[in-house]
Each structure stands twice: as C-alpha cells, then as structure tokens.
Design a protein around this motif. Structure first.
Motif, PDB file in Angstrom:
ATOM      1  N   LEU A  39      -9.218  -2.003  -3.084  1.00 52.68           N
ATOM      2  CA  LEU A  39      -9.360  -1.570  -4.463  1.00 52.68           C
ATOM      3  C   LEU A  39      -9.480  -2.741  -5.436  1.00 52.68           C
ATOM      4  CD1 LEU A  39      -6.896   1.436  -4.320  1.00 52.68           C
ATOM      5  CD2 LEU A  39      -9.385   1.494  -4.312  1.00 52.68           C
ATOM      6  N   GLY A  40      -9.749  -3.916  -4.945  1.00 51.23           N
ATOM      7  CA  GLY A  40     -10.012  -5.056  -5.823  1.00 51.23           C
ATOM      8  C   GLY A  40      -8.856  -5.307  -6.772  1.00 51.23           C
ATOM      9  N   ASP A  41      -9.167  -5.279  -8.077  1.00 51.30           N
ATOM     10  CA  ASP A  41      -8.153  -5.561  -9.090  1.00 51.30           C
ATOM     11  C   ASP A  41      -7.025  -4.541  -9.089  1.00 51.30           C
ATOM     12  OD1 ASP A  41      -9.672  -7.686  -9.839  1.00 51.30           O
ATOM     13  OD2 ASP A  41     -10.542  -6.731 -11.614  1.00 51.30           O
ATOM     14  N   GLU A  42      -7.336  -3.356  -8.589  1.00 53.32           N
ATOM     15  CA  GLU A  42      -6.312  -2.314  -8.588  1.00 53.32           C
ATOM     16  C   GLU A  42      -5.474  -2.322  -7.321  1.00 53.32           C
ATOM     17  OE1 GLU A  42      -7.490   1.584 -10.397  1.00 53.32           O
ATOM     18  OE2 GLU A  42      -9.481   0.759  -9.994  1.00 53.32           O
ATOM     19  N   CYS A  43      -5.747  -3.281  -6.467  1.00 52.35           N
ATOM     20  CA  CYS A  43      -4.998  -3.368  -5.219  1.00 52.35           C
ATOM     21  C   CYS A  43      -3.518  -3.569  -5.528  1.00 52.35           C
ATOM     22  CB  CYS A  43      -5.520  -4.530  -4.383  1.00 52.35           C
ATOM     23  SG  CYS A  43      -4.699  -4.654  -2.785  1.00 52.35           S
ATOM     24  N   GLU A  44      -2.697  -2.841  -4.822  1.00 51.93           N
ATOM     25  CA  GLU A  44      -1.261  -2.923  -5.082  1.00 51.93           C
ATOM     26  C   GLU A  44      -0.519  -2.703  -3.772  1.00 51.93           C
ATOM     27  OE1 GLU A  44       2.152  -0.487  -7.519  1.00 51.93           O
ATOM     28  OE2 GLU A  44       0.072  -0.069  -8.002  1.00 51.93           O
ATOM     29  N   HIS A  45       0.556  -3.441  -3.594  1.00 49.24           N
ATOM     30  CA  HIS A  45       1.375  -3.283  -2.389  1.00 49.24           C
ATOM     31  C   HIS A  45       2.770  -2.823  -2.797  1.00 49.24           C
ATOM     32  CE1 HIS A  45      -1.737  -5.430  -0.157  1.00 49.24           C
ATOM     33  NE2 HIS A  45      -1.772  -6.283  -1.156  1.00 49.24           N
ATOM     34  N   ARG A  46       3.363  -2.031  -1.943  1.00 46.49           N
ATOM     35  CA  ARG A  46       4.722  -1.582  -2.182  1.00 46.49           C
ATOM     36  C   ARG A  46       5.496  -1.685  -0.896  1.00 46.49           C
ATOM     37  NH1 ARG A  46       4.166   4.104  -5.437  1.00 46.49           N
ATOM     38  NH2 ARG A  46       3.293   3.199  -7.340  1.00 46.49           N
ATOM     39  N   TRP A  47       6.762  -1.999  -1.057  1.00 42.97           N
ATOM     40  CA  TRP A  47       7.628  -1.999   0.121  1.00 42.97           C
ATOM     41  C   TRP A  47       8.311  -0.650   0.211  1.00 42.97           C
ATOM     42  CZ3 TRP A  47       7.749  -5.469   3.980  1.00 42.97           C
ATOM     43  CH2 TRP A  47       7.063  -6.677   3.747  1.00 42.97           C
ATOM     44  N   ILE A  48       8.100  -0.008   1.332  1.00 41.48           N
ATOM     45  CA  ILE A  48       8.760   1.275   1.586  1.00 41.48           C
ATOM     46  C   ILE A  48       9.540   1.073   2.876  1.00 41.48           C
ATOM     47  CG2 ILE A  48       8.446   3.730   2.034  1.00 41.48           C
ATOM     48  CD1 ILE A  48       5.758   3.511   0.457  1.00 41.48           C
ATOM     49  N   GLY A  49      10.867   1.083   2.762  1.00 44.57           N
ATOM     50  CA  GLY A  49      11.678   0.677   3.899  1.00 44.57           C
ATOM     51  C   GLY A  49      11.391  -0.789   4.181  1.00 44.57           C
ATOM     52  N   ASP A  50      11.117  -1.123   5.416  1.00 42.09           N
ATOM     53  CA  ASP A  50      10.816  -2.515   5.741  1.00 42.09           C
ATOM     54  C   ASP A  50       9.324  -2.711   5.988  1.00 42.09           C
ATOM     55  OD1 ASP A  50      10.593  -1.134   8.062  1.00 42.09           O
ATOM     56  OD2 ASP A  50      11.905  -2.427   9.253  1.00 42.09           O
ATOM     57  N   GLN A  51       8.504  -1.749   5.506  1.00 34.76           N
ATOM     58  CA  GLN A  51       7.063  -1.835   5.714  1.00 34.76           C
ATOM     59  C   GLN A  51       6.345  -2.040   4.403  1.00 34.76           C
ATOM     60  OE1 GLN A  51       5.491   1.644   7.781  1.00 34.76           O
ATOM     61  NE2 GLN A  51       4.738   0.250   9.344  1.00 34.76           N
ATOM     62  N   GLU A  52       5.357  -2.913   4.416  1.00 41.28           N
ATOM     63  CA  GLU A  52       4.534  -3.084   3.227  1.00 41.28           C
ATOM     64  C   GLU A  52       3.378  -2.096   3.282  1.00 41.28           C
ATOM     65  OE1 GLU A  52       2.553  -6.824   2.776  1.00 41.28           O
ATOM     66  OE2 GLU A  52       2.722  -6.736   0.596  1.00 41.28           O
ATOM     67  N   HIS A  53       3.249  -1.288   2.239  1.00 40.39           N
ATOM     68  CA  HIS A  53       2.170  -0.314   2.168  1.00 40.39           C
ATOM     69  C   HIS A  53       1.173  -0.733   1.095  1.00 40.39           C
ATOM     70  CE1 HIS A  53       4.468   3.251   4.123  1.00 40.39           C
ATOM     71  NE2 HIS A  53       4.904   2.107   4.581  1.00 40.39           N
ATOM     72  N   THR A  54      -0.093  -0.473   1.346  1.00 41.60           N
ATOM     73  CA  THR A  54      -1.153  -0.852   0.419  1.00 41.60           C
ATOM     74  C   THR A  54      -1.751   0.395  -0.209  1.00 41.60           C
ATOM     75  OG1 THR A  54      -1.641  -2.758   1.798  1.00 41.60           O
ATOM     76  CG2 THR A  54      -3.347  -2.101   0.253  1.00 41.60           C
ATOM     77  N   ARG A  55      -2.080   0.271  -1.485  1.00 42.46           N
ATOM     78  CA  ARG A  55      -2.677   1.413  -2.179  1.00 42.46           C
ATOM     79  C   ARG A  55      -4.063   1.732  -1.585  1.00 42.46           C
ATOM     80  NH1 ARG A  55      -2.766   3.231  -7.753  1.00 42.46           N
ATOM     81  NH2 ARG A  55      -1.782   1.352  -8.519  1.00 42.46           N
ATOM     82  N   ARG A  56      -4.301   3.008  -1.312  1.00 40.79           N
ATOM     83  CA  ARG A  56      -5.605   3.493  -0.849  1.00 40.79           C
ATOM     84  C   ARG A  56      -6.011   4.642  -1.760  1.00 40.79           C
ATOM     85  NH1 ARG A  56      -5.918  -0.681   2.921  1.00 40.79           N
ATOM     86  NH2 ARG A  56      -4.086  -0.611   4.255  1.00 40.79           N
ATOM     87  N   ARG A  57      -7.311   4.870  -1.822  1.00 40.17           N
ATOM     88  CA  ARG A  57      -7.788   5.901  -2.743  1.00 40.17           C
ATOM     89  C   ARG A  57      -8.738   6.860  -2.055  1.00 40.17           C
ATOM     90  NH1 ARG A  57      -9.602   3.425  -8.070  1.00 40.17           N
ATOM     91  NH2 ARG A  57      -7.346   3.433  -8.269  1.00 40.17           N
ATOM     92  N   LEU A  58      -8.529   8.138  -2.326  1.00 39.04           N
ATOM     93  CA  LEU A  58      -9.479   9.177  -1.936  1.00 39.04           C
ATOM     94  C   LEU A  58     -10.226   9.576  -3.194  1.00 39.04           C
ATOM     95  CD1 LEU A  58     -10.586  11.504  -0.077  1.00 39.04           C
ATOM     96  CD2 LEU A  58      -8.637  12.832  -0.849  1.00 39.04           C
ATOM     97  N   ARG A  59     -11.561   9.596  -3.123  1.00 42.44           N
ATOM     98  CA  ARG A  59     -12.338   9.914  -4.315  1.00 42.44           C
ATOM     99  C   ARG A  59     -13.510  10.803  -3.943  1.00 42.44           C
ATOM    100  NH1 ARG A  59     -15.092   5.012  -6.752  1.00 42.44           N
ATOM    101  NH2 ARG A  59     -16.795   5.809  -5.489  1.00 42.44           N
ATOM    102  N   CYS A  60     -13.667  11.869  -4.704  1.00 45.12           N
ATOM    103  CA  CYS A  60     -14.762  12.804  -4.424  1.00 45.12           C
ATOM    104  C   CYS A  60     -15.532  13.105  -5.689  1.00 45.12           C
ATOM    105  CB  CYS A  60     -14.200  14.095  -3.824  1.00 45.12           C
ATOM    106  SG  CYS A  60     -15.494  15.283  -3.404  1.00 45.12           S
ATOM    107  N   GLY A  61     -16.815  13.403  -5.527  1.00 41.01           N
ATOM    108  CA  GLY A  61     -17.660  13.761  -6.652  1.00 41.01           C
ATOM    109  C   GLY A  61     -17.208  15.022  -7.377  1.00 41.01           C
TER     110      GLY A  61
END
Ligand SMILES: [Zn+2]
Length: 165
Positions: A39-61
């Motif tokens: 997601l480029g500039d909107e890329c974001e990571h979060r720690w959930i428990g001991d795992q790093e999760h990355t923001r993903r996006r679902l997008r539809c017309g």
C-alpha cells in the motif's frame, strides 16, 4: 502464441512474486475485486501478539473496501493469501482446477505450458512456481486444454483493472 518449438526458461519466480495484487471474487457483489498487499505510503504494520501484521486492502469497483491486518500469509491453493477469498482466476480444466493470482501469473503459465522446450531456472530452482506445478499442467497431453483455459480466464478480467486509481 508460443509454438511447440518455442524455448522457455523458468525465470525462477515463486508464487509470492505475484501476491502483491490478487484478483478475487468480491464478497459483496460477486464481481472481480483486488486484494492489494503493498500500500505504499499507506503501508502500516501492527504487532498483534508476537506477530507483526501488515495492512492489506480489498477493493472492488462496487465500492466495497476493507482494510485489515490479516495474520500469517498462506500461499497455495485457489484463495488469496491474506483474506482467503476465492480467486477470480480459477477454472475447471478437465476436472482439475487451474488458478492464478493475476494476469501476469497467467502469462507465466501460458508461456511455460505453450513452450515445447523448457529449461530450468539457472538459480537453484528446487521450488520455483513452475517447478511446483502439478504434473497434469506440465503434461503435453493437456497442453491445448490448459492453454484454452488460460485464455478463457484472461478474457474474464475486467478491462482497466489495476492497482492504480
Ligand atoms: Zn464488489
């Protein structure tokens, strides 16, 4: 179209190479939606428990958009590796399933299946995407069926579908 004498060299890519942009079936409208992993500039990571999760996006017309931080990625099988939604490019091919993440993935399969002479990747190739293809996809006996299915799948991709816009 590659003829039977065309030479094709395995570029050595793995499945995750195609996972930045995955075409899926929209859970809202049933149309073709995109799952975006970068997601480029909107890329974001979060720690959930001991795992790093990355923001993903679902997008539809249709307007349906979901941002989420899904857990560990699961590559393989006809679902996107993040939301686990069914792939858009998934078809029956003589009783077996042929699937791809996106049109570039289809292009690779088509180039490989259509070539008469296939060469391994020069890099250690043990587990490239092409090395892992099931035997029936590689079989010359199924070449025409597989190529026909690839073309049928490509024709279902809505024009102009891409990460931009
Ligand atoms: Zn939709």
């Amino acid at each position: 179209m590659a003829g039977t004498t065309a030479r094709f060299t395995d570029p050595g890519v793995k499945l995750h190479h195609f996972a930045d942009e995955v075409l899926v079936r929209c859970p809202e409208c049933g149309g073709c939606a995109l799952v975006l992993a970068r997601l480029g500039d909107e890329c974001e990571h979060r720690w959930i428990g001991d795992q790093e999760h990355t923001r993903r996006r679902l997008r539809c017309g249709c307007g349906h958009t979901v941002d989420a931080f899904p857990g560990s990625r699961a590559f393989g099988g006809p679902a996107d590796p993040y939301f686990r939604l069914p792939l858009w490019l998934d078809a029956d091919c003589r009783g077996r399933r042929l699937w791809a993440y996106n049109p570039a993935h289809l292009d690779l399969l088509e180039g490989y299946v259509g070539a008469g002479l296939r060469e391994r990747a020069t890099a250690p190739a043990s587990m490239t995407l092409l090395a892992r293809l099931p035997a029936w996809v590689k079989s010359a006996k199924h070449r025409d069926d597989v190529l026909r299915t690839i073309r049928r799948l490509r024709a279902t991709v809505p024009p102009g579908l891409s990460a931009a816009g």
